[in-house]
Design an enzyme around this catalytic site. Structure first.
Site, PDB file in Angstrom:
ATOM      1  N   SER A  80       0.832  -1.207   0.000  1.00  0.00           N
ATOM      2  CA  SER A  80       0.000   0.000   0.000  1.00  0.00           C
ATOM      3  C   SER A  80       0.865   1.254   0.000  1.00  0.00           C
ATOM      4  CB  SER A  80      -0.905   0.016   1.236  1.00  0.00           C
ATOM      5  OG  SER A  80      -1.720  -1.130   1.251  1.00  0.00           O
TER       6      SER A  80
HETATM    7  C1  LIG Z   1      -3.335  -3.967  -0.116  1.00  0.00           C
HETATM    8  S1  LIG Z   1      -2.802  -5.595   0.100  1.00  0.00           S
HETATM    9  C2  LIG Z   1      -2.071  -5.611   1.691  1.00  0.00           C
HETATM   10  C3  LIG Z   1      -0.923  -4.681   1.818  1.00  0.00           C
HETATM   11  C4  LIG Z   1      -0.011  -4.965   2.975  1.00  0.00           C
HETATM   12  N1  LIG Z   1      -0.693  -4.874   4.264  1.00  0.00           N
HETATM   13  C5  LIG Z   1       1.212  -4.079   2.969  1.00  0.00           C
HETATM   14  O1  LIG Z   1       2.147  -4.395   3.697  1.00  0.00           O
HETATM   15  O2  LIG Z   1       1.239  -3.064   2.231  1.00  0.00           O
HETATM   16  C6  LIG Z   1      -4.335  -6.433   0.413  1.00  0.00           C
HETATM   17  C7  LIG Z   1      -4.174  -7.902   0.678  1.00  0.00           C
HETATM   18  O3  LIG Z   1      -5.382  -8.370   1.247  1.00  0.00           O
HETATM   19  C8  LIG Z   1      -5.487  -9.726   0.896  1.00  0.00           C
HETATM   20  N2  LIG Z   1      -6.843 -10.190   1.163  1.00  0.00           N
HETATM   21  C9  LIG Z   1      -7.974  -9.989   0.446  1.00  0.00           C
HETATM   22  N3  LIG Z   1      -9.006 -10.612   1.028  1.00  0.00           N
HETATM   23  C10 LIG Z   1      -8.529 -11.206   2.138  1.00  0.00           C
HETATM   24  C11 LIG Z   1      -9.110 -11.996   3.167  1.00  0.00           C
HETATM   25  N4  LIG Z   1     -10.409 -12.303   3.152  1.00  0.00           N
HETATM   26  N5  LIG Z   1      -8.328 -12.439   4.169  1.00  0.00           N
HETATM   27  C12 LIG Z   1      -6.999 -12.135   4.191  1.00  0.00           C
HETATM   28  N6  LIG Z   1      -6.393 -11.413   3.237  1.00  0.00           N
HETATM   29  C13 LIG Z   1      -7.144 -10.941   2.243  1.00  0.00           C
HETATM   30  C14 LIG Z   1      -5.060  -9.772  -0.560  1.00  0.00           C
HETATM   31  O4  LIG Z   1      -4.662 -11.071  -0.937  1.00  0.00           O
HETATM   32  C15 LIG Z   1      -3.943  -8.732  -0.560  1.00  0.00           C
HETATM   33  O5  LIG Z   1      -2.691  -9.365  -0.490  1.00  0.00           O
END
Ligand SMILES: C[S@@+](CC[C@H](N)C(=O)[O-])C[C@H]1O[C@@H](n2cnc3c(N)ncnc32)[C@H](O)[C@@H]1O
Length: 412
Positions: A80
């Site tokens: 992000s």
């Molecule tokens: C924006 S990214 C996370 C960015 C991260 N926190 C960072 O260090 O920048 C969003 C993540 O949420 C995950 N995601 C989506 N739905 C999810 C769920 N139900 N449970 C866990 N992870 C999920 C996606 O696979 C994706 O990798």
């Protein structure tokens, strides 16, 4: 010359510049960058978590680094933007020794949390996608944060085996607040979640108070959508019968969109509200106010290359709009004569178009009079079983697991 200099700049220098940008007035939507978070941002080598990106892209303060897309090119995972991470971690208030759960992994944000929680703290990060967790685990170990526990699971369930947590930070766009998130917080725990309400996403910081989650800040943000059991797509109505005008509804999409077929081809009513705002003035509150007071609220985007006839918004990608029966309206802006401000106006269509335009202008005037420059609504999440008489607030947004109320401060 400048380009050569940039290429030789050390990662520490990029981090320092990134932090300076995050400290600029307004960069974090009104949040201050806490001193400990500033130190964490200077400490954690962000570029190691975005190995495919050059140093400039890795440190761009307001841009995410995409790491995975679906077959249509829609982002599924990213590191992000530093601005979003700093804003949410400022909301989270992580203290040394805390137990913190991050939902949605990437590695970098978890490393920041590990710095904030310190050696006596505990950080777990859950992602639904095994490719993401494998990568995050590897990058965290390489960057010197092997203590962060990375788990592959659907974050909708939290991480019961490691609960309770002092903080839960959700980093994928959520439509609902599943019971596990509240239940796995300590009695005074905080949940920070990008929550979609009537198509608008706000990073809401909630403090647990028994069965309630009481919000204390709600800041504009954008996120990749939640997958798994908590996934909830918006409904898209194609107002022109083709893809040129799309209306996105969170709930309450019109049962018969064909009623709009004639409306969008005109004639068009144009009304200017007299409500002017500074070009840099935050309008987060106005958006939520309209979303919760204007029935049939939706967001409109139009194809800027297509001939959309009389539908000509000022921003093709994001316009607040509403559909009521066979009538439809959207908001637009025009510069004031001195060029300093913009004035809100309405384009309305259909048999009730003029009435709808009046309604929108009335709401703009009410926001201007009662809430402009104010703190925004108090947001509270109650269990879905809470009866109406126990809810405090003017507007209720019902989700599957919670009832969200918005209470607007009483204006002068
Ligand atoms: C924006 S990214 C996370 C960015 C991260 N926190 C960072 O260090 O920048 C969003 C993540 O949420 C995950 N995601 C989506 N739905 C999810 C769920 N139900 N449970 C866990 N992870 C999920 C996606 O696979 C994706 O990798």
């Amino acid at each position: 010359m400048a380009e050569t200099a940039d290429k030789t700049k050390a990662p520490e220098v990029w981090r320092r510049e990134m932090v300076e940008a995050l400290k600029a007035p307004g960069a974090l939507n009104g949040m201050e960058l806490p001193a400990r978070l500033e130190r964490a941002l200077l400490e954690v080598p962000r570029h190691l978590f975005a190995p495919g990106a050059d140093l400039e892209a890795a440190h761009s303060p307001f841009t995410a680094v995409e790491t995975k897309q679906d077959e249509r090119g829609v982002a599924l995972s990213s590191v992000s933007a530093p601005q979003v991470q700093a804003m949410m971690l400022a909301q989270a208030r992580v203290e040394p020794g805390m137990r913190v759960l991050e939902l949605g992994s990437g590695g970098y944000n978890a490393a920041l949390i590990a710095e904030l929680a310190g050696p006596s703290g505990h950080v777990a990060s859950v992602d639904i996608d095994p490719e993401v967790t494998e990568r995050a685990r590897k990058l965290l170990a390489e960057a010197g944060y092997p203590q962060v526990q990375v788990v592959t699971a659907d974050g909708t369930d939290g991480l019961p085996e490691q609960a309770p947590f002092d903080r839960i930070v959700v980093t994928a766009g959520a439509w609902d607040i599943p019971p596990a998130w509240r239940a796995q917080l300590t009695g005074t725990g905080r949940l920070v979640v990008p929550l979609r309400m009537r198509s608008l996403t706000r990073s809401v910081a909630f403090q647990r108070r028994g069965e309630r989650l009481v919000g204390d800040s709600a800041l504009i943000c954008g996120f990749v959508p939640m997958q798994g059991a908590g996934a909830r797509a918006e409904q898209v109505v194609l107002a022109n019968g083709d893809e040129s005008v799309g209306l996105r509804f969170d709930d309450g999409a019109p049962a018969d969109p064909s009623l709009l077929d004639n409306a969008v081809r005109g004639p068009r009513t144009e009304v200017w509200s007299g409500v002017e705002v500074g070009r840099q003035e935050p309008v987060m509150g106005l958006q939520l106010y309209l979303a919760t007071h204007l029935s049939g609220f939706c967001l409109m985007s139009v194809d800027p290359e297509a001939d959309t006839g009389p539908v000509r918004p000022s921003n093709p990608y994001f316009s607040m709009a509403a559909v009521q029966g066979d009538s439809f309206a959207y908001l637009l802006v025009r510069r004031t004569p001195d060029g300093e401000d913009v004035e809100y106006g309405v384009h309305a269509f259909g048999a009730r178009g003029a009435e709808l335009a009046d309604e929108v202008c009335g709401l703009l005037a009410a926001w201007d009079r009662l809430h402009r420059g104010g703190p925004g609504p108090q947001i509270t999440a109650y269990p879905a079983s809470t009866p109406d008489e126990e809810l405090e607030g003017d507007t209720v947004i019902d989700k599957e697991h919670v009832r969200i109320t918005l209470a607007w401060p009483k204006g002068a």
